[in-house]
Write a protein that holds these residues in place. Structure first.
Motif, PDB file in Angstrom:
ATOM      1  N   HIS A  95      45.446  44.600  19.292  1.00 46.23           N
ATOM      2  CA  HIS A  95      44.692  45.693  18.799  1.00 46.23           C
ATOM      3  C   HIS A  95      45.047  46.988  19.031  1.00 46.23           C
ATOM      4  CE1 HIS A  95      40.944  47.695  17.450  1.00 46.23           C
ATOM      5  NE2 HIS A  95      41.221  46.958  16.456  1.00 46.23           N
ATOM      6  N   ILE A  96      44.910  48.156  18.248  1.00 52.00           N
ATOM      7  CA  ILE A  96      45.211  49.512  18.660  1.00 52.00           C
ATOM      8  C   ILE A  96      44.476  49.911  19.837  1.00 52.00           C
ATOM      9  CG2 ILE A  96      43.538  50.575  16.991  1.00 52.00           C
ATOM     10  CD1 ILE A  96      45.864  52.349  16.344  1.00 52.00           C
ATOM     11  N   SER A  97      43.199  49.290  20.189  1.00 47.82           N
ATOM     12  CA  SER A  97      42.589  49.669  21.289  1.00 47.82           C
ATOM     13  C   SER A  97      43.068  49.144  22.499  1.00 47.82           C
ATOM     14  CB  SER A  97      41.156  49.198  21.177  1.00 47.82           C
ATOM     15  OG  SER A  97      41.136  47.692  21.193  1.00 47.82           O
ATOM     16  N   GLY A  98      43.885  48.365  22.576  1.00 45.12           N
ATOM     17  CA  GLY A  98      44.571  47.948  23.717  1.00 45.12           C
ATOM     18  C   GLY A  98      44.273  46.310  23.815  1.00 45.12           C
ATOM     19  N   ASP A  99      43.001  46.095  23.313  1.00 44.19           N
ATOM     20  CA  ASP A  99      42.596  44.667  23.471  1.00 44.19           C
ATOM     21  C   ASP A  99      43.825  43.575  23.170  1.00 44.19           C
ATOM     22  OD1 ASP A  99      40.333  45.492  24.505  1.00 44.19           O
ATOM     23  OD2 ASP A  99      38.861  45.301  22.598  1.00 44.19           O
ATOM     24  N   VAL A 100      43.929  42.649  23.984  1.00 40.42           N
ATOM     25  CA  VAL A 100      44.722  41.417  23.463  1.00 40.42           C
ATOM     26  C   VAL A 100      43.953  40.178  23.448  1.00 40.42           C
ATOM     27  CG1 VAL A 100      46.652  40.366  24.424  1.00 40.42           C
ATOM     28  CG2 VAL A 100      46.615  43.078  24.875  1.00 40.42           C
ATOM     29  N   TYR A 101      44.274  39.263  22.332  1.00 41.40           N
ATOM     30  CA  TYR A 101      43.595  38.250  22.079  1.00 41.40           C
ATOM     31  C   TYR A 101      44.696  37.306  21.953  1.00 41.40           C
ATOM     32  CZ  TYR A 101      39.821  41.016  20.617  1.00 41.40           C
ATOM     33  OH  TYR A 101      38.832  42.013  20.556  1.00 41.40           O
ATOM     34  N   VAL A 102      44.395  36.004  22.792  1.00 41.31           N
ATOM     35  CA  VAL A 102      45.565  34.920  22.480  1.00 41.31           C
ATOM     36  C   VAL A 102      44.764  33.495  22.131  1.00 41.31           C
ATOM     37  CG1 VAL A 102      46.795  33.380  24.219  1.00 41.31           C
ATOM     38  CG2 VAL A 102      46.557  35.842  24.639  1.00 41.31           C
ATOM     39  N   GLY A 103      45.412  32.781  21.240  1.00 40.07           N
ATOM     40  CA  GLY A 103      45.135  31.542  20.907  1.00 40.07           C
ATOM     41  C   GLY A 103      46.297  30.619  20.322  1.00 40.07           C
ATOM     42  N   THR A 104      45.858  29.361  20.051  1.00 41.92           N
ATOM     43  CA  THR A 104      46.733  28.187  19.785  1.00 41.92           C
ATOM     44  C   THR A 104      46.446  27.945  18.211  1.00 41.92           C
ATOM     45  OG1 THR A 104      47.268  27.706  22.171  1.00 41.92           O
ATOM     46  CG2 THR A 104      47.851  26.207  20.345  1.00 41.92           C
ATOM     47  N   GLY A 105      47.363  28.074  17.639  1.00 43.13           N
ATOM     48  CA  GLY A 105      46.801  27.801  15.997  1.00 43.13           C
ATOM     49  C   GLY A 105      47.989  27.744  15.067  1.00 43.13           C
ATOM     50  N   THR A 106      47.764  27.905  13.758  1.00 46.41           N
ATOM     51  CA  THR A 106      48.770  27.564  12.776  1.00 46.41           C
ATOM     52  C   THR A 106      48.343  28.289  11.649  1.00 46.41           C
ATOM     53  OG1 THR A 106      50.221  25.721  11.643  1.00 46.41           O
ATOM     54  CG2 THR A 106      48.034  25.604  11.640  1.00 46.41           C
ATOM     55  N   ILE A 107      49.405  28.579  10.720  1.00 42.92           N
ATOM     56  CA  ILE A 107      49.089  29.267   9.424  1.00 42.92           C
ATOM     57  C   ILE A 107      48.397  28.199   8.532  1.00 42.92           C
ATOM     58  CG2 ILE A 107      50.442  30.196   7.489  1.00 42.92           C
ATOM     59  CD1 ILE A 107      52.589  30.972   9.462  1.00 42.92           C
ATOM     60  N   VAL A 108      47.484  28.736   7.894  1.00 41.96           N
ATOM     61  CA  VAL A 108      46.667  28.025   6.872  1.00 41.96           C
ATOM     62  C   VAL A 108      46.822  28.577   5.499  1.00 41.96           C
ATOM     63  CG1 VAL A 108      45.210  26.973   8.519  1.00 41.96           C
ATOM     64  CG2 VAL A 108      44.256  28.752   7.513  1.00 41.96           C
ATOM     65  N   GLY A 109      46.673  27.777   4.353  1.00 40.66           N
ATOM     66  CA  GLY A 109      46.637  28.209   3.127  1.00 40.66           C
ATOM     67  C   GLY A 109      47.943  28.680   2.538  1.00 40.66           C
ATOM     68  N   ASP A 110      48.090  29.571   1.621  1.00 37.27           N
ATOM     69  CA  ASP A 110      49.322  29.840   0.870  1.00 37.27           C
ATOM     70  C   ASP A 110      50.194  30.968   1.553  1.00 37.27           C
ATOM     71  OD1 ASP A 110      48.694  28.206  -1.336  1.00 37.27           O
ATOM     72  OD2 ASP A 110      47.653  29.526  -2.340  1.00 37.27           O
ATOM     73  N   VAL A 111      51.452  30.617   1.430  1.00 37.38           N
ATOM     74  CA  VAL A 111      52.351  31.534   1.939  1.00 37.38           C
ATOM     75  C   VAL A 111      53.098  32.164   0.722  1.00 37.38           C
ATOM     76  CG1 VAL A 111      54.330  32.306   3.327  1.00 37.38           C
ATOM     77  CG2 VAL A 111      52.791  30.487   4.355  1.00 37.38           C
ATOM     78  N   LYS A 112      52.587  33.323   0.353  1.00 33.02           N
ATOM     79  CA  LYS A 112      52.966  33.839  -1.017  1.00 33.02           C
ATOM     80  C   LYS A 112      53.218  35.339  -0.780  1.00 33.02           C
ATOM     81  CE  LYS A 112      49.600  32.689  -3.554  1.00 33.02           C
ATOM     82  NZ  LYS A 112      48.531  32.314  -4.883  1.00 33.02           N
ATOM     83  N   PRO A 113      54.534  35.741  -0.466  1.00 30.70           N
ATOM     84  CA  PRO A 113      54.878  37.096  -0.405  1.00 30.70           C
ATOM     85  C   PRO A 113      54.919  38.018  -1.537  1.00 30.70           C
ATOM     86  CG  PRO A 113      57.031  35.759   0.038  1.00 30.70           C
ATOM     87  CD  PRO A 113      55.552  34.705  -0.540  1.00 30.70           C
ATOM     88  N   ASN A 114      54.314  38.978  -1.467  1.00 37.54           N
ATOM     89  CA  ASN A 114      54.403  40.277  -2.532  1.00 37.54           C
ATOM     90  C   ASN A 114      55.842  40.973  -2.361  1.00 37.54           C
ATOM     91  OD1 ASN A 114      54.185  42.603  -4.242  1.00 37.54           O
ATOM     92  ND2 ASN A 114      52.046  42.550  -4.008  1.00 37.54           N
ATOM     93  N   ARG A 115      56.844  40.485  -3.159  1.00 36.30           N
ATOM     94  CA  ARG A 115      58.206  40.895  -3.169  1.00 36.30           C
ATOM     95  C   ARG A 115      58.164  42.543  -3.265  1.00 36.30           C
ATOM     96  NH1 ARG A 115      61.067  38.380   0.580  1.00 36.30           N
ATOM     97  NH2 ARG A 115      61.169  36.041   0.191  1.00 36.30           N
ATOM     98  N   ASN A 116      57.453  42.868  -4.439  1.00 36.47           N
ATOM     99  CA  ASN A 116      57.152  44.206  -4.983  1.00 36.47           C
ATOM    100  C   ASN A 116      56.586  45.093  -3.853  1.00 36.47           C
ATOM    101  OD1 ASN A 116      57.468  46.389  -6.864  1.00 36.47           O
ATOM    102  ND2 ASN A 116      55.439  46.188  -7.082  1.00 36.47           N
TER     103      ASN A 116
END
Length: 133
Positions: A95-116
């Motif tokens: 985070h911009i404040s310097g806080d760091v978060y760590v976790g184990t996980g995966t991408i969920v839902g759609d992966v739909k890039p906006n190319r424009n």
């Protein structure tokens, strides 16, 4: 002092797919939920005599963010999803404040890039609580 702002970096590590830094788009909201037990917010959680019914639920921790996208990031995301059954990647969020978060996980839902716009909105769900280090 409270420092508000966005995540400056999201980094994933996976032994098969490799490591990747996601460049977040400035000025975009990122939503985080550190997960854990919650009391259900339901105004009807009362008995007929007016006594409160305390109903708990266990919420999944996640982050949702918008990052810059190119073909490499899109391919990396698809590869992570394919390899999820064998191993969950480790994610580090700064985070911009310097806080760091760590976790184990995966991408969920759609992966739909906006190319424009050159952006991709991703949601990463974590297996356990998202820990602040």
């Amino acid at each position: 002092m409270i420092i508000a702002g966005y995540f400056t970096e999201v980094f994933s590590q996976h032994s098969i797919v490799g490591n990747k830094k996601f460049d977040l788009k400035s000025g975009e909201d990122s939503e985080t939920d550190r997960g854990g037990l919650r009391i259900v917010d339901d105004e009807n959680n009362r008995t007929a005599s007016g006594q409160l019914i305390t109903q708990y639920e266990n919420k999944q921790p996640y982050i949702q963010f918008t990052c810059a996208v190119d073909g490499d990031i899109e391919d990396y995301c698809q590869d992570l999803i394919k390899e999820t059954p064998s191993e969950l990647p480790t994610w580090t969020l700064t985070h911009i404040s310097g806080d760091v978060y760590v976790g184990t996980g995966t991408i969920v839902g759609d992966v739909k890039p906006n190319r424009n716009a050159g952006t991709l909105q991703l949601k990463v769900a974590f297996e356990d609580d998202l820990l602040r280090t």
